[in-house]
Design an enzyme around this catalytic site. Structure first.
Site, PDB file in Angstrom:
ATOM      1  N   ASN A  46       0.720  -3.933  -4.990  1.00 24.94           N
ATOM      2  CA  ASN A  46      -0.571  -4.282  -4.398  1.00 24.94           C
ATOM      3  C   ASN A  46      -1.444  -3.031  -4.484  1.00 24.94           C
ATOM      4  O   ASN A  46      -1.294  -2.116  -3.680  1.00 24.94           O
ATOM      5  CB  ASN A  46      -0.366  -4.718  -2.935  1.00 24.94           C
ATOM      6  CG  ASN A  46      -1.682  -4.972  -2.221  1.00 24.94           C
ATOM      7  OD1 ASN A  46      -2.741  -5.035  -2.859  1.00 24.94           O
ATOM      8  ND2 ASN A  46      -1.633  -5.117  -0.906  1.00 24.94           N
ATOM      9  N   LYS A  48      -4.523  -2.740  -3.930  1.00 21.97           N
ATOM     10  CA  LYS A  48      -5.633  -2.760  -2.960  1.00 21.97           C
ATOM     11  C   LYS A  48      -6.929  -2.349  -3.675  1.00 21.97           C
ATOM     12  O   LYS A  48      -7.097  -2.662  -4.844  1.00 21.97           O
ATOM     13  CB  LYS A  48      -5.295  -1.863  -1.762  1.00 21.97           C
ATOM     14  CG  LYS A  48      -3.921  -2.205  -1.177  1.00 21.97           C
ATOM     15  CD  LYS A  48      -3.618  -1.526   0.121  1.00 21.97           C
ATOM     16  CE  LYS A  48      -2.241  -1.954   0.602  1.00 21.97           C
ATOM     17  NZ  LYS A  48      -1.888  -1.385   1.892  1.00 21.97           N
ATOM     18  N   HIS A 129      -2.699 -10.917   3.935  1.00 20.24           N
ATOM     19  CA  HIS A 129      -2.322  -9.514   4.108  1.00 20.24           C
ATOM     20  C   HIS A 129      -2.916  -9.013   5.425  1.00 20.24           C
ATOM     21  O   HIS A 129      -4.026  -9.415   5.801  1.00 20.24           O
ATOM     22  CB  HIS A 129      -2.843  -8.685   2.926  1.00 20.24           C
ATOM     23  CG  HIS A 129      -2.309  -7.287   2.942  1.00 20.24           C
ATOM     24  ND1 HIS A 129      -2.837  -6.307   3.750  1.00 20.24           N
ATOM     25  CD2 HIS A 129      -1.273  -6.712   2.278  1.00 20.24           C
ATOM     26  CE1 HIS A 129      -2.147  -5.186   3.568  1.00 20.24           C
ATOM     27  NE2 HIS A 129      -1.194  -5.401   2.685  1.00 20.24           N
ATOM     28  N   GLU A 131      -4.360  -6.387   6.214  1.00 15.41           N
ATOM     29  CA  GLU A 131      -5.708  -5.797   6.112  1.00 15.41           C
ATOM     30  C   GLU A 131      -6.774  -6.890   6.080  1.00 15.41           C
ATOM     31  O   GLU A 131      -7.870  -6.715   6.606  1.00 15.41           O
ATOM     32  CB  GLU A 131      -5.789  -4.889   4.868  1.00 15.41           C
ATOM     33  CG  GLU A 131      -5.060  -3.579   5.106  1.00 15.41           C
ATOM     34  CD  GLU A 131      -4.483  -2.932   3.859  1.00 15.41           C
ATOM     35  OE1 GLU A 131      -4.914  -3.267   2.740  1.00 15.41           O
ATOM     36  OE2 GLU A 131      -3.582  -2.087   4.014  1.00 15.41           O
ATOM     37  N   GLU A 203       5.778  -7.617   6.532  1.00 14.73           N
ATOM     38  CA  GLU A 203       5.125  -6.310   6.505  1.00 14.73           C
ATOM     39  C   GLU A 203       4.760  -5.890   7.928  1.00 14.73           C
ATOM     40  O   GLU A 203       3.684  -6.266   8.429  1.00 14.73           O
ATOM     41  CB  GLU A 203       3.853  -6.371   5.660  1.00 14.73           C
ATOM     42  CG  GLU A 203       4.102  -6.716   4.213  1.00 14.73           C
ATOM     43  CD  GLU A 203       3.044  -6.091   3.316  1.00 14.73           C
ATOM     44  OE1 GLU A 203       3.407  -5.348   2.410  1.00 14.73           O
ATOM     45  OE2 GLU A 203       1.843  -6.327   3.566  1.00 14.73           O
ATOM     46  N   GLY A 209       1.101   1.812   4.978  1.00 17.18           N
ATOM     47  CA  GLY A 209       0.276   2.977   4.669  1.00 17.18           C
ATOM     48  C   GLY A 209       0.447   4.130   5.641  1.00 17.18           C
ATOM     49  O   GLY A 209      -0.368   5.048   5.676  1.00 17.18           O
ATOM     50  N   SER A 249       5.222   1.081   3.424  1.00 22.65           N
ATOM     51  CA  SER A 249       5.688   2.428   3.067  1.00 22.65           C
ATOM     52  C   SER A 249       6.991   2.428   2.263  1.00 22.65           C
ATOM     53  O   SER A 249       7.857   3.276   2.483  1.00 22.65           O
ATOM     54  CB  SER A 249       5.812   3.303   4.319  1.00 22.65           C
ATOM     55  OG  SER A 249       4.540   3.482   4.915  1.00 22.65           O
TER      56      SER A 249
HETATM   57  P1  PGA Z   1       2.109   0.535   1.630  1.00 21.39           P
HETATM   58  O1  PGA Z   1       1.339  -0.864   1.629  1.00 21.39           O
HETATM   59  O2  PGA Z   1       3.258   0.422   0.675  1.00 21.39           O
HETATM   60  O3  PGA Z   1       1.083   1.545   1.185  1.00 21.39           O
HETATM   61  O4  PGA Z   1       2.559   0.781   3.024  1.00 21.39           O
HETATM   62  C1  PGA Z   1       2.065  -2.065   1.592  1.00 21.39           C
HETATM   63  C2  PGA Z   1       1.097  -3.227   1.644  1.00 21.39           C
HETATM   64  O5  PGA Z   1       0.088  -3.133   2.330  1.00 21.39           O
HETATM   65  O6  PGA Z   1       1.322  -4.275   1.018  1.00 21.39           O
END
Ligand code: PGA
Length: 293
Positions: A46, A48, A129, A131, A203, A209, A249
């Site tokens: 992903n 983003k 997601h 976000e 998640e 992140g 992460s």
């Molecule tokens: P990350 O993001 O690996 O940077 O923690 C995962 C995601 O948001 O799908």
């Protein structure tokens, strides 16, 4: 009885029920001549809102695949044609979108409908997601409509669920996951979608992140619970064939420990998916025999 004790007792009862049902369904399918399907490990990038055309080309040329692992890349939508052409028509890598609108077309400035996403070469689409939920106010109702619209357009939704840190600390993780799965998978019609067509990504929001990954045991516990919820909804034979991803992460260092867990079938990778070498290492960690199913 305290909430904690009640959840513990419920978990044990669910585990016993799960094992008994899986054993009897396995025996039944073998009697019918069919072996239960294995779950192909799935690793999803992903990106983003990152990367430009040149980065996408460099990524495509540096990416290394692993036998038996399905790889999906979800770039920003504007990069889909560039990435598709850099990967080449013969590439086994699949494309995914990071979001979709549930309406087929119309006056929705800035949005992409399911048919557009499929037309751009996508097979997968991320739905709900965290976000999107927190920064763009996406409700469970909208997520449910997105999941249904994706399935209706032969796209495979990757439904994201997960708890906030405060919810975990209050012991509300299971309650949150159950509520999200119930709401987001409501009204999918009948018969149930093919289990290979629907992916659920656990998640935990506190791990996205932040560099703070869930431990392998925390991921397994939450993801076993998610599979139980899918089983309640669609039956155990279905749930045992659906793929569950862990996201939050994920790095080349923690991937092996996570994928070794029974209910972790792959990853949804954000930060570490931006670099072809690091992402390829995560793909390698998911290969069958290395830890993947
Ligand atoms: P990350 O993001 O690996 O940077 O923690 C995962 C995601 O948001 O799908």
């Amino acid at each position: 009885m305290t909430t904690e004790l009640r959840e513990k007792v419920e978990r044990i009862v669910r585990q016993v029920v799960r094992e008994t049902l899986a054993a009897s369904e396995g025996a039944l399918s073998q009697l019918a001549g069919a072996l239960p399907d294995g779950r192909t490990p799935l690793v999803v990038a992903n990106w983003k809102m990152n990367h430009l055309s040149e980065d996408a080309r460099r990524f495509a040329s540096g990416l290394e695949l692993a036998d038996g692992v399905e790889v999906v890349i979800c770039p920003a939508s504007v990069l889909l044609p560039v990435l598709a052409s850099a990967l080449g028509a013969a590439s086994p890598v699949r494309l995914g979108a990071q979001n979709l609108h549930f309406e087929p077309s119309g006056a929705f400035t800035g949005e992409h409908g399911p048919a557009m996403i499929a037309d751009a070469g996508c097979r997968y689409v991320i739905c709900g997601h965290s976000e999107r939920r927190t920064l763009f106010g996406e409700s469970d109702e909208a997520v449910q409509r997105k999941v249904a619209a994706a399935l209706g357009s032969k796209l495979r939704p990757i439904l994201c669920v997960g708890e906030k840190l405060a919810e975990r600390e209050q012991g509300a993780t299971f309650r949150v996951l159950r509520a999200q799965l119930l709401a987001d998978l409501a009204d999918l019609g009948s018969p149930a979608p093919d289990p290979r067509e629907l992916v659920v990504a656990y998640e935990p929001i506190w791990a996205i992140g932040t560099g703070r990954t869930a431990s392998a045991a925390q991921a397994q516990q939450a993801m076993a619970f998610c599979r139980e919820q899918l089983a309640e909804r669609f039956g155990w034979a279905w749930a045992e064939r659906a793929r569950l991803l862990y996201g939050g992460s994920v790095t080349p260092d923690n991937a092996a420990g996570l994928i070794a867990q029974e209910d972790v079938d792959g990853f949804l990778v954000g930060g570490a998916s931006l670099d072809a070498r690091r992402f390829s290492e995560i793909v390698a960690a998911a290969a069958p025999g290395r830890g993947g199913a």
